[in-house]
Design a protein around this motif. Structure first.
Motif, PDB file in Angstrom:
ATOM      1  N   GLY A 185      80.087 -35.939 -34.678  1.00 39.82           N
ATOM      2  CA  GLY A 185      79.022 -36.814 -35.150  1.00 39.82           C
ATOM      3  C   GLY A 185      77.675 -36.455 -34.545  1.00 39.82           C
ATOM      4  O   GLY A 185      76.640 -36.459 -35.236  1.00 39.82           O
ATOM      5  N   ILE A 186      77.644 -36.120 -33.238  1.00 36.40           N
ATOM      6  CA  ILE A 186      76.394 -35.741 -32.589  1.00 36.40           C
ATOM      7  C   ILE A 186      75.901 -34.405 -33.138  1.00 36.40           C
ATOM      8  O   ILE A 186      74.699 -34.211 -33.342  1.00 36.40           O
ATOM      9  CB  ILE A 186      76.587 -35.688 -31.060  1.00 36.40           C
ATOM     10  CG1 ILE A 186      76.909 -37.076 -30.515  1.00 36.40           C
ATOM     11  CG2 ILE A 186      75.348 -35.122 -30.379  1.00 36.40           C
ATOM     12  CD1 ILE A 186      77.149 -37.118 -29.023  1.00 36.40           C
ATOM     13  N   VAL A 187      76.829 -33.484 -33.400  1.00 34.89           N
ATOM     14  CA  VAL A 187      76.438 -32.189 -33.972  1.00 34.89           C
ATOM     15  C   VAL A 187      75.757 -32.409 -35.319  1.00 34.89           C
ATOM     16  O   VAL A 187      74.711 -31.808 -35.628  1.00 34.89           O
ATOM     17  CB  VAL A 187      77.656 -31.272 -34.115  1.00 34.89           C
ATOM     18  CG1 VAL A 187      77.264 -29.957 -34.786  1.00 34.89           C
ATOM     19  CG2 VAL A 187      78.284 -31.003 -32.742  1.00 34.89           C
ATOM     20  N   ALA A 188      76.329 -33.302 -36.154  1.00 34.86           N
ATOM     21  CA  ALA A 188      75.743 -33.576 -37.474  1.00 34.86           C
ATOM     22  C   ALA A 188      74.370 -34.230 -37.343  1.00 34.86           C
ATOM     23  O   ALA A 188      73.446 -33.903 -38.101  1.00 34.86           O
ATOM     24  CB  ALA A 188      76.689 -34.472 -38.274  1.00 34.86           C
ATOM     25  N   VAL A 189      74.225 -35.145 -36.384  1.00 37.34           N
ATOM     26  CA  VAL A 189      72.934 -35.808 -36.184  1.00 37.34           C
ATOM     27  C   VAL A 189      71.874 -34.802 -35.744  1.00 37.34           C
ATOM     28  O   VAL A 189      70.731 -34.807 -36.234  1.00 37.34           O
ATOM     29  CB  VAL A 189      73.074 -36.944 -35.163  1.00 37.34           C
ATOM     30  CG1 VAL A 189      71.698 -37.452 -34.720  1.00 37.34           C
ATOM     31  CG2 VAL A 189      73.881 -38.097 -35.742  1.00 37.34           C
ATOM     32  N   LEU A 190      72.223 -33.911 -34.807  1.00 35.88           N
ATOM     33  CA  LEU A 190      71.259 -32.932 -34.314  1.00 35.88           C
ATOM     34  C   LEU A 190      70.884 -31.911 -35.385  1.00 35.88           C
ATOM     35  O   LEU A 190      69.792 -31.333 -35.333  1.00 35.88           O
ATOM     36  CB  LEU A 190      71.813 -32.223 -33.073  1.00 35.88           C
ATOM     37  CG  LEU A 190      71.908 -33.091 -31.803  1.00 35.88           C
ATOM     38  CD1 LEU A 190      72.537 -32.298 -30.666  1.00 35.88           C
ATOM     39  CD2 LEU A 190      70.521 -33.597 -31.388  1.00 35.88           C
ATOM     40  N   ARG A 191      71.763 -31.671 -36.343  1.00 34.90           N
ATOM     41  CA  ARG A 191      71.406 -30.782 -37.453  1.00 34.90           C
ATOM     42  C   ARG A 191      70.268 -31.402 -38.266  1.00 34.90           C
ATOM     43  O   ARG A 191      69.401 -30.701 -38.766  1.00 34.90           O
ATOM     44  CB  ARG A 191      72.625 -30.558 -38.353  1.00 34.90           C
ATOM     45  CG  ARG A 191      73.748 -29.772 -37.697  1.00 34.90           C
ATOM     46  CD  ARG A 191      73.415 -28.293 -37.602  1.00 34.90           C
ATOM     47  NE  ARG A 191      74.461 -27.578 -36.889  1.00 34.90           N
ATOM     48  CZ  ARG A 191      75.538 -27.046 -37.473  1.00 34.90           C
ATOM     49  NH1 ARG A 191      75.712 -27.182 -38.783  1.00 34.90           N
ATOM     50  NH2 ARG A 191      76.431 -26.405 -36.749  1.00 34.90           N
ATOM     51  N   GLN A 192      70.289 -32.712 -38.396  1.00 34.61           N
ATOM     52  CA  GLN A 192      69.266 -33.397 -39.165  1.00 34.61           C
ATOM     53  C   GLN A 192      68.005 -33.657 -38.339  1.00 34.61           C
ATOM     54  O   GLN A 192      66.891 -33.517 -38.842  1.00 34.61           O
ATOM     55  CB  GLN A 192      69.821 -34.734 -39.691  1.00 34.61           C
ATOM     56  CG  GLN A 192      71.015 -34.604 -40.612  1.00 34.61           C
ATOM     57  CD  GLN A 192      70.653 -33.934 -41.927  1.00 34.61           C
ATOM     58  OE1 GLN A 192      69.578 -34.163 -42.480  1.00 34.61           O
ATOM     59  NE2 GLN A 192      71.546 -33.095 -42.423  1.00 34.61           N
ATOM     60  N   ARG A 193      68.180 -34.055 -37.098  1.00 31.72           N
ATOM     61  CA  ARG A 193      67.037 -34.385 -36.247  1.00 31.72           C
ATOM     62  C   ARG A 193      67.220 -33.765 -34.868  1.00 31.72           C
ATOM     63  O   ARG A 193      67.680 -34.431 -33.928  1.00 31.72           O
ATOM     64  CB  ARG A 193      66.881 -35.906 -36.117  1.00 31.72           C
ATOM     65  CG  ARG A 193      66.291 -36.596 -37.324  1.00 31.72           C
ATOM     66  CD  ARG A 193      64.819 -36.203 -37.534  1.00 31.72           C
ATOM     67  NE  ARG A 193      64.035 -36.387 -36.324  1.00 31.72           N
ATOM     68  CZ  ARG A 193      63.533 -37.555 -35.932  1.00 31.72           C
ATOM     69  NH1 ARG A 193      63.730 -38.640 -36.664  1.00 31.72           N
ATOM     70  NH2 ARG A 193      62.835 -37.637 -34.830  1.00 31.72           N
ATOM     71  N   PRO A 194      66.873 -32.482 -34.694  1.00 33.91           N
ATOM     72  CA  PRO A 194      67.054 -31.825 -33.390  1.00 33.91           C
ATOM     73  C   PRO A 194      66.276 -32.503 -32.260  1.00 33.91           C
ATOM     74  O   PRO A 194      66.685 -32.429 -31.094  1.00 33.91           O
ATOM     75  CB  PRO A 194      66.541 -30.399 -33.636  1.00 33.91           C
ATOM     76  CG  PRO A 194      66.545 -30.227 -35.113  1.00 33.91           C
ATOM     77  CD  PRO A 194      66.327 -31.572 -35.704  1.00 33.91           C
ATOM     78  N   SER A 195      65.165 -33.167 -32.591  1.00 30.07           N
ATOM     79  CA  SER A 195      64.333 -33.768 -31.546  1.00 30.07           C
ATOM     80  C   SER A 195      64.997 -34.962 -30.871  1.00 30.07           C
ATOM     81  O   SER A 195      64.554 -35.388 -29.798  1.00 30.07           O
ATOM     82  CB  SER A 195      62.988 -34.205 -32.127  1.00 30.07           C
ATOM     83  OG  SER A 195      63.183 -35.171 -33.144  1.00 30.07           O
ATOM     84  N   LEU A 196      66.068 -35.507 -31.470  1.00 27.95           N
ATOM     85  CA  LEU A 196      66.746 -36.643 -30.839  1.00 27.95           C
ATOM     86  C   LEU A 196      67.422 -36.264 -29.531  1.00 27.95           C
ATOM     87  O   LEU A 196      67.816 -37.147 -28.756  1.00 27.95           O
ATOM     88  CB  LEU A 196      67.783 -37.234 -31.804  1.00 27.95           C
ATOM     89  CG  LEU A 196      67.216 -38.093 -32.939  1.00 27.95           C
ATOM     90  CD1 LEU A 196      68.310 -38.457 -33.941  1.00 27.95           C
ATOM     91  CD2 LEU A 196      66.567 -39.357 -32.387  1.00 27.95           C
ATOM     92  N   VAL A 197      67.541 -34.965 -29.263  1.00 28.24           N
ATOM     93  CA  VAL A 197      68.137 -34.540 -27.993  1.00 28.24           C
ATOM     94  C   VAL A 197      67.280 -35.023 -26.829  1.00 28.24           C
ATOM     95  O   VAL A 197      67.807 -35.326 -25.741  1.00 28.24           O
ATOM     96  CB  VAL A 197      68.313 -33.008 -27.956  1.00 28.24           C
ATOM     97  CG1 VAL A 197      66.973 -32.294 -27.861  1.00 28.24           C
ATOM     98  CG2 VAL A 197      69.198 -32.596 -26.790  1.00 28.24           C
ATOM     99  N   ALA A 198      65.962 -35.126 -27.034  1.00 29.49           N
ATOM    100  CA  ALA A 198      65.086 -35.578 -25.951  1.00 29.49           C
ATOM    101  C   ALA A 198      65.369 -37.029 -25.581  1.00 29.49           C
ATOM    102  O   ALA A 198      65.455 -37.378 -24.399  1.00 29.49           O
ATOM    103  CB  ALA A 198      63.624 -35.412 -26.369  1.00 29.49           C
ATOM    104  N   ALA A 199      65.518 -37.889 -26.595  1.00 26.80           N
ATOM    105  CA  ALA A 199      65.808 -39.303 -26.315  1.00 26.80           C
ATOM    106  C   ALA A 199      67.164 -39.459 -25.639  1.00 26.80           C
ATOM    107  O   ALA A 199      67.335 -40.297 -24.746  1.00 26.80           O
ATOM    108  CB  ALA A 199      65.768 -40.102 -27.611  1.00 26.80           C
ATOM    109  N   ALA A 200      68.139 -38.632 -26.051  1.00 27.29           N
ATOM    110  CA  ALA A 200      69.473 -38.733 -25.457  1.00 27.29           C
ATOM    111  C   ALA A 200      69.461 -38.294 -23.993  1.00 27.29           C
ATOM    112  O   ALA A 200      70.089 -38.939 -23.137  1.00 27.29           O
ATOM    113  CB  ALA A 200      70.454 -37.888 -26.261  1.00 27.29           C
TER     114      ALA A 200
END
Length: 546
Positions: A134-149
């Motif tokens: 699920g996280i892999v799929a989310v990061l494919r769509q929004r790579p910038s969310l890695v910063a918030a995580a």
């Protein structure tokens, strides 16, 4: 947390003002006007933190500095009122050529943002992570969310970790290996924190000797960050409408409607009120659920929305994991003392000659002269000024000014400098009125002494001090000049009054202080390096017999 992020924002702001010539921009942080801090060595004397607000702007892609209103104020009034934003914009739009910052100031700031946008790629770090699909799929769509995580994991508290016991959103059952792109700062924050997961979470790590241990550990930490984000969102119902209507954006929208009398005085909860409320909710949902306008949606809400709208193809992820590109080398995390010294020297724009070149070029006289220049420099309560300041002017000597200053120091009579005599006068204040008048008259007569007489009086005073000190051990702590180099002396009968070799004592004390620092930062190295003088390493500590 990443200073380079801040300078990247400065670059963006500058480019925006270049792209839109009618726009002016100012930028600061919790340190204040950090652009001025970067160019501190080149700022005009009148500028200080108290009067710098609303004076520094990017306009038409260039840095501008609005001066004080009148030229004479630049010398005397350091607390002048700062201009308002509207006043500053008016000045920029009509006289921007006059306010272009001095070239050294602009150079210092532009140097920090040079290399962009190409330098962006150098700040990335790609690493393998073992993550839930699920996280892999989310990061494919929004790579910038890695910063918030990463931030959520880095700033976690015990309440956050309670949500990580069960992992309702990202259980560890379906994990795959993938490549995640971090900034170097985010990667360092994630990899350097020691963390052991709760056994109830199911995120078990292999032995540290496992070849992919780091990927498992990074994935575990990142999954905790994503789970924390989702636990903080308003997921009362799976209905996305309920999520949208519980955010801060909706609360502000609703308050605005009430202020504008949208409900027309209807009692809250009444049929008419609820009808108007549902109309407002429908309008609001249609306006903010578009991706273009979801800026203020919390990261957790955005992650859950992506999970609902994105197809997770586990088999495709597994096929990609079989042929992942290599991850980046993270040896940049380790900085040796030599690397640190190199970075500091480069920051000071100093060259790094070889040891032989350094010995050939090194001159102890430079140490003495630099320190003399530093001591001679006029300083204020705000700190010492280095002799190499950019506004350095040629030294001149005004005899009249010198004698006036000397007169103020000495007072009416050089003998008044004797502190013992002053104390006695305070203790035995029994002079009658005639004696006071006589002293006042003598004082007026003494003030008529010529400058040469005052200087002679000072020399006489200093000679008396030398005679007194000659009978003590104070002089033995100093290195005296060689007798052969002394052509004459004020006291030929006093053979012990050999002049002190000032330069030799200065250099000897500086070297002794530098040696006591044992390679660490200290007053001697700090002062000399700030003046461009770098002392060599102590040969006695490196095994040399010299």
């Amino acid at each position: 947390d990443n200073v380079e992020d801040e300078w990247f924002i400065v670059y963006l702001v500058r480019e925006i003002t270049r792209e839109f010539p009618g726009m002016a921009a100012r930028i600061d942080d919790n340190d204040g006007e950090f652009l001025l801090i970067e160019a501190a060595d080149f700022l005009p004397k009148w500028l200080n933190p108290e009067n710098s607000d609303n004076r520094v702007f990017f306009y038409k892609g260039e840095l501008h500095l609005i001066p004080l209103s009148e030229p004479h104020e630049q010398e005397c009034d350091l607390s002048a009122a700062t201009p308002t934003i509207s006043e500053a914009l008016t000045l920029l739009s009509t006289r921007c050529e006059e306010f272009l910052a001095a070239e050294p100031i602009r150079t210092a700031v532009y140097k920090r943002i040079s290399g962009y946008p190409e330098k962006i790629q150098a700040s990335f770090h790609r690493a393998h992570c073992y993550l839930p699909a699920g996280i892999v799929a989310v990061l494919r769509q929004r790579p910038s969310l890695v910063a918030a995580a990463v931030q959520a994991f880095y700033l976690r508290d015990p309440a956050d970790l309670r949500a990580c016991r069960s992992f309702q959103t990202f259980p560890p059952d379906e994990r795959v290996m993938t490549v995640v792109t971090f900034t170097k700062c985010l990667y360092a924050q994630l990899v350097q924190q020691k963390f052991v997961p709760d056994r109830r979470s199911g995120y078990m790590l292999p032995l540290p000797s496992h070849p992919q241990y780091k990927a498992y550990e990074l994935g575990m930490k990142l999954a905790h960050g994503f789970e924390i984000l989702c636990s903080k969102c308003s997921k009362v119902s799976p209905d996305s409408k309920r999520n949208v209507l519980r955010g801060p954006l909706w609360e502000r929208f609703l308050s605005s409607l009430k202020e504008k009398n949208y409900f027309k005085g209807q009692m809250e909860g009444s049929a008419k009120y609820m009808e108007l409320l549902h109309m407002a909710e429908d309008y609001f949902q249609q306006s903010v659920t578009k991706p273009e306008s979801s800026v203020e949606v919390s990261p957790g809400d955005e992650i859950l929305t992506l999970l609902r709208t994105t197809t997770i193809d586990l088999k495709e992820f597994e096929r990609e994991a079989a042929s992942l590109p290599p991850e980046d080398d993270d040896s940049w995390l380790e900085i040796t003392p030599d690397d640190l010294d190199q970075m500091l020297k480069e920051a000071r724009n100093e060259s790094l000659p070889s040891a032989n070149e350094e010995e050939q070029k090194y001159d102890l006289e430079a140490v003495a002269e630099s320190m003399k220049a530093f001591v001679s420099k006029v300083s204020t309560h705000e700190g010492a000024e280095m002799p190499w300041s950019s506004d350095e002017s040629h030294v001149t000597f005004d005899v009249d000014s010198f004698t006036k200053a000397l007169d103020r120091i000495l007072g009416a009579d050089s003998e008044e400098l004797d502190s013992d005599d002053l104390d006695e006068e305070e203790e035995f204040d029994f002079l009658d009125e005639d004696d006071e008048d006589l002293d006042a008259e003598n004082q007026r007569e003494d003030q008529k002494e010529s400058p040469n007489e005052l200087i002679g009086s000072l020399k006489s005073y200093m000679n008396e001090m030398d005679r007194e000190l000659a009978h003590t051990n104070v002089g033995k702590s100093f290195t005296a000049q060689k007798k052969g180099s002394v052509e004459h002396t004020e006291f030929p009968e006093d053979t012990e009054l050999t002049p002190v070799d000032v330069d030799m004592n200065l250099v000897a004390n500086l070297l002794e202080s530098y040696s006591a620092q044992s390679g660490l930062a200290g007053p001697t190295s700090n002062i000399l390096q700030s003046m461009g003088v770098r002392l060599p390493d102590n040969a006695d500590h490196t095994g040399s017999n010299n």
